[in-house]
Scaffold this motif. Structure first.
Motif, mmCIF file in Angstrom:
data_model
loop_
_atom_site.group_PDB
_atom_site.id
_atom_site.type_symbol
_atom_site.label_atom_id
_atom_site.label_comp_id
_atom_site.label_asym_id
_atom_site.label_seq_id
_atom_site.Cartn_x
_atom_site.Cartn_y
_atom_site.Cartn_z
ATOM 1 N N GLN A 104 43.323 37.120 42.570
ATOM 2 C CA GLN A 104 42.113 37.614 43.218
ATOM 3 C C GLN A 104 40.979 36.595 43.107
ATOM 4 O O GLN A 104 40.245 36.350 44.071
ATOM 5 N N LEU A 114 36.709 38.982 47.095
ATOM 6 C CA LEU A 114 37.902 39.608 46.561
ATOM 7 C C LEU A 114 38.563 40.379 47.705
ATOM 8 O O LEU A 114 37.967 40.568 48.766
ATOM 9 N N PRO A 118 45.284 42.323 49.899
ATOM 10 C CA PRO A 118 45.609 40.898 50.035
ATOM 11 C C PRO A 118 46.989 40.655 50.643
ATOM 12 O O PRO A 118 47.801 39.908 50.096
ATOM 13 N N GLU A 132 40.361 46.760 43.953
ATOM 14 C CA GLU A 132 40.799 45.626 43.150
ATOM 15 C C GLU A 132 39.847 45.419 41.973
ATOM 16 O O GLU A 132 40.208 44.790 40.972
#
Length: 475
Positions: A104, A114, A118, A132
């Motif tokens: 991250q 961030l 992802p 996250e």
């Protein structure tokens, strides 16, 4: 850039990790059920970096990981993983929690944000909030600190204070952040109302990181924002009731029908009302403890009939739905309102009714990167962290373990001890209620104990019976 296959034997590595939890049982199918779930929880990541640490960012630029132990990791989304995967990783595979955090921070270094989703190292806004952040905070609070904590705090603060933005082909940040900060809740005529609750939780986790780092002004700011959930609760009905930008509550309110799956993200008002993991006692006080308990008990009784899964996956029409994240902390809430025996009863009921081992009774719902499986592992150990382990002094809450004995290999990593053993004497399908407990040989009267006690190694011993001991675990 050509990505080459790592010669690490992924399946062999996962099999090695499976050995970190040793269960003792004579029931072969229980072993199959436990380790099958554990395997799926370990399979919940994709590696996007090459063997030399190079990876491609959201702008299709080649980046280089500086830490030789780091890898670029992707997945669908960190949505409510604080009730399953985060806890599992932090306890059983802390080195993978570390790798997630470093991945991250690598995205933050490369692209300035961030990532909640992802996927392929892009910014995929498939879900809401910035969960996250609890992943990073809980890793730090659980002693996994081999990353730049100051950079991590700067990154999470940006996520909670900066309007969202297009990044590469994706989108980063909280879409409803501006109206959330303006009104101190997300009005249903200006955004997704339930984001009030999700944003407030993330804010609280930031406050805990600030507290741990001695950032007192930031702690104060984000603690206040962590209480914005109160602006979503209508004390008259006791629900997180849709509220307009002029401050008025939606008329003709039905907790199962009013704006379900439109203003409440993947849920309904009945379910989202309980989304205050940072302070369950305060929520119970706000809506009335008696009403809190009776409503939640009714929900379990009703959903038990359907194996905790709504027909047609219509999770917005039912109360407790294990196949979706918004319900995954419900069984453990009773601990916080002086009813620990109900936590023991209903967490066991979900394991018995929802999680099968064969084709005829395999569990339903979306596995979501191993989240359903990771929940089962933690519940089977009889451990949980309602707040995701994000407090500066994290605790483990006790439920009803499945096995007579479990040995957790702590691996002496991150300052931890060698092992922690959970013994449940006389445990069985019927004997699911805790009669008494000791922690490292000393009587334990509370339903919770400091996570630090587990991490340094030791033993939790529970004596189980077939009827509730309503005097144990009350605070």
């Amino acid at each position: 850039m050509e990505l080459r296959r790592r010669k690490t034997g992924a399946d062999g590595h996962r099999n090695t990790l499976l050995g970190r939890l040793k269960i003792e049982t004579t029931d072969r199918m229980e072993k199959v059920r436990f380790y099958s779930n554990m395997y799926r929880a370990l399979a919940s990541r994709n590696t996007w970096s090459d063997v030399d640490g190079r990876w491609v960012d959201a702008f299709q630029q080649v980046q280089q990981l500086k830490d030789p132990k780091a890898v670029a990791l992707g997945c669908d989304a960190f949505w409510n993983t604080f009730w399953n995967l985060n806890q599992f990783w932090n306890l059983v595979t802390p080195e993978w929690s570390s790798r997630w955090v470093k991945s991250q921070l690598a995205m933050y270094d490369a692209n300035g944000w961030l990532a909640k989703g992802p996927a392929g190292m892009n910014y995929v806004p498939v879900m809401v909030a910035e969960h996250e952040i609890p992943l990073i905070v809980s890793a730090y609070q659980m002693g996994i600190r081999d990353f730049d904590a100051q950079k991590a705090f700067a990154a999470m603060k940006k996520m909670q204070t900066t309007p969202p933005s297009k990044v590469g082909l994706g989108y980063a940040g909280n879409r409803d952040l501006v109206t959330y900060l303006e009104h101190k809740y997300v009005p249903y005529d200006k955004g997704r109302f339930s984001n009030t609750l999700e944003y407030a939780y993330d804010d609280w986790t930031v406050s805990q990181m600030a507290k741990a780092l001695g950032k007192h002004d930031d702690e104060k700011l984000f603690t206040a924002r962590g209480n914005y959930w109160r602006n979503a609760i209508d004390t008259a009905t006791g629900y997180a009731r849709l509220r307009k930008s002029d401050g008025s509550w939606m008329p003709g309110f039905d907790p199962f029908k009013s704006g379900a799956n439109e203003h409440y993200v993947e849920g309904n008002a009945w379910q989202l009302t309980y989304f205050v993991p940072q302070d369950i006692p305060a929520l119970a006080h706000e809506i009335g403890e008696k009403r809190f308990i009776e409503r939640l008990s009714w929900g379990f009784t009703e959903s038990d009939k359907l194996r905790y899964n709504a027909p047609g996956d219509q999770y917005w029409d039912y109360p407790v739905i294990q196949g979706n994240q918004q319900s995954m902390h419900f069984a453990f809430l009773f601990n916080w309102v002086k009813r620990p025996w109900l936590t023991q009863q209903w967490s066991r009921a979900i394991m018995d009714r929802y999680y099968g081992a064969g084709q005829a009774n395999a569990y339903l719902g979306d596995e979501d990167q191993g989240q359903m499986s990771a929940w089962f592992i933690m519940a089977a150990l009889g451990l949980f962290q309602t707040d995701g382990g994000c407090s500066t002094e994290p605790v483990y809450e006790i439920a009803s373990p499945l096995f007579p004995k479990v040995t957790i290999d702590l691996g002496e990593q991150y300052g931890r001890g060698k092992q922690f053993v959970i013994t449940a004497k006389n445990v069985s399908k019927i004997n699911k209620y805790i009669q008494r407990a000791t922690l490292n040989g000393k009587p334990l009267q509370s339903f919770r104990f400091p996570a630090s006690e587990l991490l340094k190694g030791g033993q939790l011993t529970l004596e189980m019976g077939n009827t509730p001991n309503k005097k144990w675990g009350i605070e």
